[in-house]
Design a protein around this motif. Structure first.
Motif, PDB file in Angstrom:
ATOM      1  N   ALA A 199       1.092  -1.120   0.038  1.00  0.00           N
ATOM      2  CA  ALA A 199      -0.199  -0.093  -0.132  1.00  0.00           C
ATOM      3  C   ALA A 199       1.052   1.015   0.119  1.00  0.00           C
ATOM      4  CB  ALA A 199      -0.832   0.066   1.353  1.00  0.00           C
ATOM      5  N   GLU A 200       0.614   2.287  -0.641  1.00  0.00           N
ATOM      6  CA  GLU A 200       1.510   3.624  -0.834  1.00  0.00           C
ATOM      7  C   GLU A 200       1.465   4.078   0.661  1.00  0.00           C
ATOM      8  OE1 GLU A 200      -0.138   6.461  -3.459  1.00  0.00           O
ATOM      9  OE2 GLU A 200       0.047   4.905  -5.103  1.00  0.00           O
ATOM     10  N   ASP A 201       0.824   3.778   1.448  1.00  0.00           N
ATOM     11  CA  ASP A 201       1.075   4.475   2.747  1.00  0.00           C
ATOM     12  C   ASP A 201       1.526   3.447   4.027  1.00  0.00           C
ATOM     13  OD1 ASP A 201      -1.406   3.288   2.894  1.00  0.00           O
ATOM     14  OD2 ASP A 201      -2.303   4.682   4.016  1.00  0.00           O
ATOM     15  N   ALA A 202       2.228   2.187   3.268  1.00  0.00           N
ATOM     16  CA  ALA A 202       2.509   1.392   4.365  1.00  0.00           C
ATOM     17  C   ALA A 202       3.875   1.579   4.612  1.00  0.00           C
ATOM     18  CB  ALA A 202       2.402  -0.123   3.668  1.00  0.00           C
ATOM     19  N   VAL A 203       4.533   1.246   5.777  1.00  0.00           N
ATOM     20  CA  VAL A 203       5.818   1.690   6.239  1.00  0.00           C
ATOM     21  C   VAL A 203       6.865   0.313   5.721  1.00  0.00           C
ATOM     22  CG1 VAL A 203       7.498   1.855   8.150  1.00  0.00           C
ATOM     23  CG2 VAL A 203       5.238   2.901   8.240  1.00  0.00           C
ATOM     24  N   PRO A 204       7.584   0.445   4.540  1.00  0.00           N
ATOM     25  CA  PRO A 204       8.430  -0.728   4.348  1.00  0.00           C
ATOM     26  C   PRO A 204       9.457  -1.211   5.423  1.00  0.00           C
ATOM     27  CG  PRO A 204       8.994   1.322   3.214  1.00  0.00           C
ATOM     28  CD  PRO A 204       8.203   1.823   4.078  1.00  0.00           C
ATOM     29  N   VAL A 205       9.551  -2.511   5.798  1.00  0.00           N
ATOM     30  CA  VAL A 205      10.500  -3.087   6.578  1.00  0.00           C
ATOM     31  C   VAL A 205      11.197  -4.274   5.904  1.00  0.00           C
ATOM     32  CG1 VAL A 205      10.729  -3.946   8.906  1.00  0.00           C
ATOM     33  CG2 VAL A 205       8.935  -2.414   8.548  1.00  0.00           C
ATOM     34  N   ASP A 206      12.574  -4.337   5.744  1.00  0.00           N
ATOM     35  CA  ASP A 206      13.096  -5.295   5.080  1.00  0.00           C
ATOM     36  C   ASP A 206      14.090  -6.102   6.247  1.00  0.00           C
ATOM     37  OD1 ASP A 206      14.834  -6.922   3.658  1.00  0.00           O
ATOM     38  OD2 ASP A 206      15.444  -5.506   2.369  1.00  0.00           O
ATOM     39  N   SER A 207      13.430  -7.037   6.521  1.00  0.00           N
ATOM     40  CA  SER A 207      13.880  -7.941   7.619  1.00  0.00           C
ATOM     41  C   SER A 207      15.182  -8.662   7.266  1.00  0.00           C
ATOM     42  CB  SER A 207      12.817  -8.764   8.258  1.00  0.00           C
ATOM     43  OG  SER A 207      12.586  -9.835   7.444  1.00  0.00           O
ATOM     44  N   THR A 208      15.594  -8.863   6.089  1.00  0.00           N
ATOM     45  CA  THR A 208      16.767  -9.702   5.585  1.00  0.00           C
ATOM     46  C   THR A 208      17.949  -9.632   6.533  1.00  0.00           C
ATOM     47  OG1 THR A 208      16.116  -9.027   3.461  1.00  0.00           O
ATOM     48  CG2 THR A 208      18.384 -10.396   3.636  1.00  0.00           C
ATOM     49  N   ALA A 209      18.424  -8.426   7.047  1.00  0.00           N
ATOM     50  CA  ALA A 209      19.726  -8.478   7.994  1.00  0.00           C
ATOM     51  C   ALA A 209      19.296  -7.972   9.483  1.00  0.00           C
ATOM     52  CB  ALA A 209      20.558  -7.374   7.330  1.00  0.00           C
ATOM     53  N   MET A 210      17.957  -8.131   9.989  1.00  0.00           N
ATOM     54  CA  MET A 210      17.446  -7.876  11.203  1.00  0.00           C
ATOM     55  C   MET A 210      17.050  -8.823  11.808  1.00  0.00           C
ATOM     56  SD  MET A 210      14.875  -4.570   9.911  1.00  0.00           S
ATOM     57  CE  MET A 210      14.823  -3.806  11.662  1.00  0.00           C
ATOM     58  N   THR A 211      17.254  -8.679  13.008  1.00  0.00           N
ATOM     59  CA  THR A 211      16.560  -9.864  14.067  1.00  0.00           C
ATOM     60  C   THR A 211      15.164  -9.568  14.174  1.00  0.00           C
ATOM     61  OG1 THR A 211      17.134  -8.541  16.184  1.00  0.00           O
ATOM     62  CG2 THR A 211      19.011  -9.965  15.181  1.00  0.00           C
ATOM     63  N   ILE A 212      14.430 -10.679  14.884  1.00  0.00           N
ATOM     64  CA  ILE A 212      13.200 -10.210  15.270  1.00  0.00           C
ATOM     65  C   ILE A 212      12.968  -9.421  16.222  1.00  0.00           C
ATOM     66  CG2 ILE A 212      11.250 -11.600  16.407  1.00  0.00           C
ATOM     67  CD1 ILE A 212      11.622 -14.194  15.056  1.00  0.00           C
ATOM     68  N   ASP A 213      13.773  -9.319  17.124  1.00  0.00           N
ATOM     69  CA  ASP A 213      13.667  -8.329  18.204  1.00  0.00           C
ATOM     70  C   ASP A 213      13.870  -6.802  17.621  1.00  0.00           C
ATOM     71  OD1 ASP A 213      13.059  -9.226  20.658  1.00  0.00           O
ATOM     72  OD2 ASP A 213      14.897  -9.354  21.472  1.00  0.00           O
ATOM     73  N   GLU A 214      14.786  -6.628  16.608  1.00  0.00           N
ATOM     74  CA  GLU A 214      14.924  -5.663  15.873  1.00  0.00           C
ATOM     75  C   GLU A 214      13.838  -4.890  15.235  1.00  0.00           C
ATOM     76  OE1 GLU A 214      19.824  -5.346  15.421  1.00  0.00           O
ATOM     77  OE2 GLU A 214      18.536  -6.166  13.688  1.00  0.00           O
ATOM     78  N   VAL A 215      12.957  -5.899  14.493  1.00  0.00           N
ATOM     79  CA  VAL A 215      11.787  -5.484  13.765  1.00  0.00           C
ATOM     80  C   VAL A 215      10.776  -5.324  14.649  1.00  0.00           C
ATOM     81  CG1 VAL A 215      10.306  -6.535  12.123  1.00  0.00           C
ATOM     82  CG2 VAL A 215      12.634  -7.212  11.932  1.00  0.00           C
ATOM     83  N   LEU A 216      10.544  -5.959  15.598  1.00  0.00           N
ATOM     84  CA  LEU A 216       9.570  -6.081  16.665  1.00  0.00           C
ATOM     85  C   LEU A 216       9.737  -4.640  17.506  1.00  0.00           C
ATOM     86  CD1 LEU A 216       7.374  -7.755  17.694  1.00  0.00           C
ATOM     87  CD2 LEU A 216       9.007  -8.532  19.519  1.00  0.00           C
ATOM     88  N   SER A 217      10.768  -4.299  17.845  1.00  0.00           N
ATOM     89  CA  SER A 217      11.040  -2.734  18.467  1.00  0.00           C
ATOM     90  C   SER A 217      10.741  -1.949  17.576  1.00  0.00           C
ATOM     91  CB  SER A 217      12.611  -2.721  18.772  1.00  0.00           C
ATOM     92  OG  SER A 217      12.901  -3.625  19.806  1.00  0.00           O
ATOM     93  N   PHE A 218      11.266  -1.846  16.403  1.00  0.00           N
ATOM     94  CA  PHE A 218      10.819  -0.719  15.237  1.00  0.00           C
ATOM     95  C   PHE A 218       9.120  -0.460  15.170  1.00  0.00           C
ATOM     96  CE2 PHE A 218       9.691   0.332  10.830  1.00  0.00           C
ATOM     97  CZ  PHE A 218      10.209   1.763  10.937  1.00  0.00           C
ATOM     98  N   MET A 219       8.640  -1.726  14.994  1.00  0.00           N
ATOM     99  CA  MET A 219       7.371  -1.704  14.860  1.00  0.00           C
ATOM    100  C   MET A 219       6.216  -1.151  15.964  1.00  0.00           C
ATOM    101  SD  MET A 219       6.097  -4.978  12.445  1.00  0.00           S
ATOM    102  CE  MET A 219       6.664  -5.032  10.628  1.00  0.00           C
ATOM    103  N   GLU A 220       6.912  -1.544  17.179  1.00  0.00           N
ATOM    104  CA  GLU A 220       6.073  -1.387  18.356  1.00  0.00           C
ATOM    105  C   GLU A 220       6.174   0.160  18.436  1.00  0.00           C
ATOM    106  OE1 GLU A 220       7.582  -2.967  21.930  1.00  0.00           O
ATOM    107  OE2 GLU A 220       5.909  -2.452  22.964  1.00  0.00           O
ATOM    108  N   LYS A 221       7.483   0.914  18.252  1.00  0.00           N
ATOM    109  CA  LYS A 221       7.678   1.958  18.362  1.00  0.00           C
ATOM    110  C   LYS A 221       6.785   2.933  17.416  1.00  0.00           C
ATOM    111  CE  LYS A 221      11.604   5.254  17.956  1.00  0.00           C
ATOM    112  NZ  LYS A 221      11.733   5.601  16.383  1.00  0.00           N
ATOM    113  N   THR A 222       6.676   2.457  16.106  1.00  0.00           N
ATOM    114  CA  THR A 222       6.100   3.017  14.978  1.00  0.00           C
ATOM    115  C   THR A 222       4.222   3.108  15.549  1.00  0.00           C
ATOM    116  OG1 THR A 222       7.461   2.331  13.543  1.00  0.00           O
ATOM    117  CG2 THR A 222       5.391   3.021  12.559  1.00  0.00           C
ATOM    118  N   VAL A 223       3.960   2.074  16.111  1.00  0.00           N
ATOM    119  CA  VAL A 223       2.594   1.908  16.219  1.00  0.00           C
ATOM    120  C   VAL A 223       2.497   2.964  17.612  1.00  0.00           C
ATOM    121  CG1 VAL A 223       0.612   0.371  17.178  1.00  0.00           C
ATOM    122  CG2 VAL A 223       2.411  -0.462  15.792  1.00  0.00           C
ATOM    123  N   LYS A 224       2.988   2.721  18.433  1.00  0.00           N
ATOM    124  CA  LYS A 224       2.774   3.661  19.651  1.00  0.00           C
ATOM    125  C   LYS A 224       2.961   5.296  19.172  1.00  0.00           C
ATOM    126  CE  LYS A 224       3.853   0.605  23.209  1.00  0.00           C
ATOM    127  NZ  LYS A 224       4.582   0.017  24.287  1.00  0.00           N
TER     128      LYS A 224
END
Ligand code: DC
Length: 229
Positions: A199-224
């Motif tokens: 979706a044009e307004d979706a935040v892109p997250v490329d998890s290739t070189a990220m740990t689950i924790d890194e992805v999770l923290s980023f998303m949680e922060k964005t939602v909050k």
């Protein structure tokens, strides 16, 4: 926020298979105290029932009938997350490679998409939910307050899937698993109805070189941040 969202916002997480959507969504839902709706599991449930009923993947008339009589529920008990179809637990059966490939075909059929679209909207309309899928931010809830598009390279997604299958005792090779990931992407991206796309307004997250924790923290922060804004 829409007046209907009495339980909170809607978070949409879309992306190709193997990008980590399921694990991330489950953990994020727990952190936020939100309900997790795995829409892929709903398509898988329909595919499994079609397989059991001997319904061909392009038999729209019988698929329509099947969807009319299907009741899909998610049941949580502690850490366990079960998928029930007409009251029966199908959580394991829907996860085989065979059902996965059949699902890719069945999920391209319009009657199936229309039926599940209605179910998904009903489940999520009050908010306080995270839906993971392919078309949540584009078709199911284009007005979702927070949207993510989670990806990873095909090689990395194939590698993750391979490790998962081997741990489950399935006999597969890394090469063929990557090939299947690429093949599934192609089917999901090129289908006529609700193809996989960001979706044009979706935040892109490329998890290739990220740990689950890194992805999770980023998303949680964005939602909050979005909820507070
Ligand atoms: O996320 P998954 O691997 O469990 O999804 C299984 C299949 O269902 C996959 O081929 C894409 C399809 N799907 C879909 O078309 N739309 C969704 N919202 C979720 C899954």
């Amino acid at each position: 926020m829409s007046a209907q969202r009495t339980n909170g916002v809607i978070v949409a997480i879309d992306g190709p298979s193997g990008a980590g959507k399921s694990s991330i969504t489950k953990l994020l839902a727990k952190r936020l105290g939100y309900l997790h709706i795995d829409t892929g599991a709903m398509f898988r449930a329909v595919a499994l029932m079609a397989q059991r009923g001997g319904i061909a993947c392009d038999d729209d008339a019988r698929l329509t009938e099947l969807c009319r009589g299907i009741d899909i529920e998610f049941e949580r008990e502690g850490e366990a997350y079960r998928v029930l179809v007409n009251g029966g637990d199908v959580s394991r059966e829907i996860r085989t490679e065979e059902v996965g490939l059949l699902t890719s075909c069945i999920s391209a059929r319009k009657p199936v998409r229309d039926a599940l679209l209605q179910m998904q909207r009903k489940m999520g309309v009050k908010g306080g939910v995270i839906l993971e899928g392919r078309d949540i931010g584009t078709v199911v809830f284009p007005d979702a307050e927070v949207k993510f598009f989670l990806t990873a390279s095909a090689e990395e997604r194939g590698r993750r899937r391979y490790l998962e299958l081997v741990a489950r005792g399935e006999k597969v090779t890394l090469e063929e698993t990557i090939e299947k990931v690429v093949c599934r992407d192609r089917q999901d991206e090129s289908r006529e109805h609700a193809p996989l796309k960001r979706a044009e307004d979706a935040v892109p997250v490329d998890s290739t070189a990220m740990t689950i924790d890194e992805v999770l923290s980023f998303m949680e922060k964005t939602v909050k941040e979005r909820v507070a804004a």
